[in-house]
Scaffold this motif. Structure first.
Motif, PDB file in Angstrom:
ATOM      1  N   ARG A 178      26.941  37.193  56.185  1.00 63.15           N
ATOM      2  CA  ARG A 178      28.129  36.548  55.258  1.00 63.15           C
ATOM      3  C   ARG A 178      28.828  35.348  55.745  1.00 63.15           C
ATOM      4  O   ARG A 178      29.981  35.559  56.367  1.00 63.15           O
ATOM      5  N   PRO A 179      28.097  34.392  55.992  1.00 62.49           N
ATOM      6  CA  PRO A 179      29.035  33.373  56.537  1.00 62.49           C
ATOM      7  C   PRO A 179      29.955  32.858  55.538  1.00 62.49           C
ATOM      8  O   PRO A 179      30.083  33.216  54.173  1.00 62.49           O
ATOM      9  N   ASP A 180      31.092  32.360  56.049  1.00 68.72           N
ATOM     10  CA  ASP A 180      32.276  31.785  55.277  1.00 68.72           C
ATOM     11  C   ASP A 180      31.656  30.738  54.364  1.00 68.72           C
ATOM     12  O   ASP A 180      32.098  30.216  53.140  1.00 68.72           O
ATOM     13  N   LEU A 181      30.853  29.842  54.718  1.00 71.61           N
ATOM     14  CA  LEU A 181      30.346  28.600  54.258  1.00 71.61           C
ATOM     15  C   LEU A 181      28.987  28.227  54.477  1.00 71.61           C
ATOM     16  O   LEU A 181      28.440  28.581  55.655  1.00 71.61           O
ATOM     17  N   LEU A 182      28.124  27.880  53.670  1.00 70.60           N
ATOM     18  CA  LEU A 182      26.695  27.280  53.799  1.00 70.60           C
ATOM     19  C   LEU A 182      26.685  25.813  53.401  1.00 70.60           C
ATOM     20  O   LEU A 182      26.902  25.487  52.390  1.00 70.60           O
ATOM     21  N   VAL A 183      26.291  25.137  54.349  1.00 70.48           N
ATOM     22  CA  VAL A 183      26.128  23.545  54.184  1.00 70.48           C
ATOM     23  C   VAL A 183      24.553  23.281  54.226  1.00 70.48           C
ATOM     24  O   VAL A 183      24.142  23.392  55.099  1.00 70.48           O
ATOM     25  N   GLU A 184      24.507  22.569  52.963  1.00 73.43           N
ATOM     26  CA  GLU A 184      22.938  22.317  52.968  1.00 73.43           C
ATOM     27  C   GLU A 184      23.025  20.767  53.464  1.00 73.43           C
ATOM     28  O   GLU A 184      23.624  19.653  53.134  1.00 73.43           O
ATOM     29  N   CYS A 185      22.378  20.623  54.398  1.00 72.18           N
ATOM     30  CA  CYS A 185      21.797  19.077  54.909  1.00 72.18           C
ATOM     31  C   CYS A 185      20.305  19.034  55.093  1.00 72.18           C
ATOM     32  O   CYS A 185      19.820  18.329  56.285  1.00 72.18           O
ATOM     33  N   ALA A 186      19.578  19.572  54.306  1.00 68.28           N
ATOM     34  CA  ALA A 186      18.167  19.455  54.382  1.00 68.28           C
ATOM     35  C   ALA A 186      17.276  18.715  53.333  1.00 68.28           C
ATOM     36  O   ALA A 186      16.289  17.893  53.599  1.00 68.28           O
ATOM     37  N   GLY A 187      17.791  18.569  52.100  1.00 65.37           N
ATOM     38  CA  GLY A 187      16.802  17.795  50.893  1.00 65.37           C
ATOM     39  C   GLY A 187      16.624  18.813  49.944  1.00 65.37           C
ATOM     40  O   GLY A 187      17.222  19.714  49.839  1.00 65.37           O
ATOM     41  N   HIS A 188      15.967  18.116  48.563  1.00 60.55           N
ATOM     42  CA  HIS A 188      16.245  18.648  47.545  1.00 60.55           C
ATOM     43  C   HIS A 188      15.629  19.922  47.285  1.00 60.55           C
ATOM     44  O   HIS A 188      16.120  20.837  46.634  1.00 60.55           O
ATOM     45  N   LYS A 189      14.734  20.358  48.102  1.00 61.15           N
ATOM     46  CA  LYS A 189      13.872  21.885  48.001  1.00 61.15           C
ATOM     47  C   LYS A 189      14.778  22.914  48.606  1.00 61.15           C
ATOM     48  O   LYS A 189      14.870  23.912  48.008  1.00 61.15           O
ATOM     49  N   ALA A 190      15.701  22.581  49.343  1.00 61.97           N
ATOM     50  CA  ALA A 190      16.431  23.472  49.875  1.00 61.97           C
ATOM     51  C   ALA A 190      17.464  24.142  48.915  1.00 61.97           C
ATOM     52  O   ALA A 190      18.174  25.186  49.199  1.00 61.97           O
ATOM     53  N   ILE A 191      17.802  23.619  47.998  1.00 67.11           N
ATOM     54  CA  ILE A 191      18.843  23.960  46.721  1.00 67.11           C
ATOM     55  C   ILE A 191      18.083  25.181  46.265  1.00 67.11           C
ATOM     56  O   ILE A 191      18.806  26.270  45.989  1.00 67.11           O
ATOM     57  N   GLU A 192      16.898  24.904  45.843  1.00 63.09           N
ATOM     58  CA  GLU A 192      16.142  26.190  44.967  1.00 63.09           C
ATOM     59  C   GLU A 192      16.132  27.169  46.041  1.00 63.09           C
ATOM     60  O   GLU A 192      16.380  28.573  45.655  1.00 63.09           O
ATOM     61  N   GLU A 193      15.722  27.038  47.249  1.00 64.70           N
ATOM     62  CA  GLU A 193      15.234  28.046  48.225  1.00 64.70           C
ATOM     63  C   GLU A 193      16.502  28.750  48.739  1.00 64.70           C
ATOM     64  O   GLU A 193      16.088  29.906  48.786  1.00 64.70           O
ATOM     65  N   HIS A 194      17.432  28.184  49.083  1.00 67.13           N
ATOM     66  CA  HIS A 194      18.473  28.756  50.029  1.00 67.13           C
ATOM     67  C   HIS A 194      19.719  28.642  49.146  1.00 67.13           C
ATOM     68  O   HIS A 194      20.537  29.486  49.206  1.00 67.13           O
ATOM     69  N   VAL A 195      20.216  27.576  48.551  1.00 72.25           N
ATOM     70  CA  VAL A 195      21.541  27.509  48.078  1.00 72.25           C
ATOM     71  C   VAL A 195      21.679  28.706  46.796  1.00 72.25           C
ATOM     72  O   VAL A 195      22.814  29.266  46.766  1.00 72.25           O
ATOM     73  N   LEU A 196      20.515  28.406  45.797  1.00 76.85           N
ATOM     74  CA  LEU A 196      20.936  29.211  44.620  1.00 76.85           C
ATOM     75  C   LEU A 196      20.982  30.855  45.211  1.00 76.85           C
ATOM     76  O   LEU A 196      22.066  31.636  44.773  1.00 76.85           O
ATOM     77  N   PRO A 197      20.174  31.386  46.115  1.00 77.68           N
ATOM     78  CA  PRO A 197      20.158  32.777  46.372  1.00 77.68           C
ATOM     79  C   PRO A 197      21.660  33.133  47.345  1.00 77.68           C
ATOM     80  O   PRO A 197      22.294  34.342  46.977  1.00 77.68           O
ATOM     81  N   ALA A 198      22.187  32.063  47.795  1.00 76.66           N
ATOM     82  CA  ALA A 198      23.405  32.477  48.637  1.00 76.66           C
ATOM     83  C   ALA A 198      24.599  32.348  47.752  1.00 76.66           C
ATOM     84  O   ALA A 198      25.509  33.272  47.691  1.00 76.66           O
ATOM     85  N   LEU A 199      24.366  31.531  46.487  1.00 78.04           N
ATOM     86  CA  LEU A 199      25.472  31.767  45.329  1.00 78.04           C
ATOM     87  C   LEU A 199      25.771  32.888  44.823  1.00 78.04           C
ATOM     88  O   LEU A 199      26.407  33.540  44.802  1.00 78.04           O
ATOM     89  N   GLU A 200      24.429  33.441  44.640  1.00 79.85           N
ATOM     90  CA  GLU A 200      24.327  34.935  44.123  1.00 79.85           C
ATOM     91  C   GLU A 200      24.990  35.977  44.862  1.00 79.85           C
ATOM     92  O   GLU A 200      25.438  36.830  44.427  1.00 79.85           O
ATOM     93  N   ARG A 201      24.769  35.747  46.061  1.00 82.27           N
ATOM     94  CA  ARG A 201      25.376  36.622  47.045  1.00 82.27           C
ATOM     95  C   ARG A 201      26.847  36.376  47.365  1.00 82.27           C
ATOM     96  O   ARG A 201      27.549  37.108  48.149  1.00 82.27           O
ATOM     97  N   GLY A 202      27.312  35.340  46.646  1.00 86.71           N
ATOM     98  CA  GLY A 202      28.998  35.188  46.849  1.00 86.71           C
ATOM     99  C   GLY A 202      29.337  34.293  47.911  1.00 86.71           C
ATOM    100  O   GLY A 202      30.416  34.304  48.393  1.00 86.71           O
ATOM    101  N   ILE A 203      28.227  33.453  48.466  1.00 79.60           N
ATOM    102  CA  ILE A 203      28.561  32.508  49.522  1.00 79.60           C
ATOM    103  C   ILE A 203      29.034  31.323  48.940  1.00 79.60           C
ATOM    104  O   ILE A 203      28.051  30.612  48.325  1.00 79.60           O
ATOM    105  N   ALA A 204      30.123  30.447  49.330  1.00 76.81           N
ATOM    106  CA  ALA A 204      30.344  29.210  48.905  1.00 76.81           C
ATOM    107  C   ALA A 204      29.431  28.060  49.590  1.00 76.81           C
ATOM    108  O   ALA A 204      29.243  28.263  50.916  1.00 76.81           O
ATOM    109  N   CYS A 205      28.939  27.367  49.061  1.00 74.81           N
ATOM    110  CA  CYS A 205      27.889  26.370  49.406  1.00 74.81           C
ATOM    111  C   CYS A 205      28.592  24.757  49.307  1.00 74.81           C
ATOM    112  O   CYS A 205      29.073  24.661  48.327  1.00 74.81           O
TER     113      CYS A 205
END
Ligand SMILES: NC(=O)C1=CN([C@@H]2O[C@H](COP(=O)(O)OP(=O)(O)OC[C@H]3O[C@@H](n4cnc5c(N)ncnc54)[C@H](OP(=O)(O)O)[C@@H]3O)[C@@H](O)[C@H]2O)C=CC1
Ligand SMILES: O=C([O-])CC(=O)C(=O)O
Length: 267
Positions: free
Chosen positions: A63-90
């Motif tokens: 349950r991190p306080d924040l998730l910061v994407e510094c990876a590339g376009h594919k990481a949005i689908e792979e990691h950001v969308l599921p994290a948002l569903e879990r209530g993690i601010a991105c």
């Protein structure tokens, strides 16, 4: 202290970690690497006093306080969308990913279900505050020109437009909409997408991309006109040594945004 997970540990990620190493309020506990790249990323982090743990996905109970994407376009689908569903601010730097049809709506829906928020970072450009304020009154036009050294366009469709090793003057390699620029040049048109999302949208923002063998800088220039009046800015960014496609300001933009979450006054 804010507990942060970072996706991607390349040129931006490593430079952000270096700047945060002694920060008392921000701590990157986990770094998410591509499957198969964990050992390489661990190597990159070997000199840190307290290196973050390297994972390939966010653990189910994290349950991190924040998730910061510094990876590339594919990481949005792979990691950001599921994290948002879990209530993690991105926080997102690969803003060009949002040019994919339907992705903005999917991000909004995931954030609504998770009761959380997404922050699109300005990255290599400035003036986003003024542009998005100008949008409230109505914008007539936004024109953006991105000019980078020829080497920054290696391994992109620019190689089909000209011989990047042979050009001896600035050469236009793309003219069109921001949507098309972001699709064709995912690692070089995040600024175009950011300006569009703040301003006139991906289909009405006009983009010119230039390979300039005489430049050592990543120059981002835009002009906006509308009910507010007119506004133009030119930002001459120094490229990162580790990745000439990326300007150093992008790193500082990530650190600033994270700091704004931790500090009492944000600016
Ligand atoms: N908004 C802006 O102004 C800017 C945005 N950017 C964006 O930032 C991104 C990163 O830039 P930069 O650090 O210079 O690029 P790098 O290529 O140096 O680093 C990206 C790192 O992310 C890793 N990565 C890629 N996909 C994934 C994934 N799905 N999950 C986990 N890790 C992943 C890569 O690992 P591996 O190679 O092992 O897959 C690589 O180590 C760019 O792709 C671009 O989209 C960049 C500059 C400006
Ligand atoms: O870092 C930069 O100069 C901007 C960049 O790559 C992009 O727009 O994708």
């Amino acid at each position: 202290m804010l507990n942060i997970t970072m996706i991607g540990c390349g040129a931006i990620g490593v430079a952000v970690l270096e700047l945060l190493e002694n920060d008392a309020q921000l701590r990157v506990e986990h770094v998410i690497a591509s499957a198969g790249s964990e050992a390489l990323v661990q190597q990159r982090l070997a000199s840190f006093k307290r290196p973050p743990q390297v994972l390939t996905a966010l653990p189910a109970d994290a349950r991190p306080d924040l998730l910061v994407e510094c990876a590339g376009h594919k990481a949005i689908e792979e990691h950001v969308l599921p994290a948002l569903e879990r209530g993690i601010a991105c926080l997102i730097v690969s803003v060009g990913a949002l040019s994919e049809l339907g992705l903005v709506e999917r991000l909004e829906a995931a954030a609504a279900r998770g009761n959380t928020r997404i922050e699109l970072l300005p990255g290599a450009i400035g003036g986003i505050d003024a542009l998005s304020a100008a949008k409230v009154g109505g914008l007539d036009s936004v024109d953006y020109t991105g000019r980078k050294p020829a080497r920054a366009w290696k391994n992109t469709p620019a190689e089909e437009v000209c011989n990047l090793d042979a050009i001896d003057q600035a050469t236009v390699i793309f003219e069109g909409s921001a949507r098309e620029a972001a699709r064709l040049y995912p690692k070089n048109a995040n600024v175009a997408a950011t300006l569009s999302l703040a301003g006139l949208g991906l289909d009405r923002t006009r983009v010119t991309l230039i390979a300039d063998p005489l430049s050592e800088e990543n120059v981002h220039h835009f002009e906006a006109r509308g009910a507010f009046g007119g506004f133009e800015m030119s930002l001459r960014g120094k490229p990162l040594q580790a990745n000439p496609k990326t300007s150093a300001l992008t790193v500082y933009s990530v650190v600033r945004a994270l700091g704004n979450h931790a500090h009492a006054i944000s600016i």
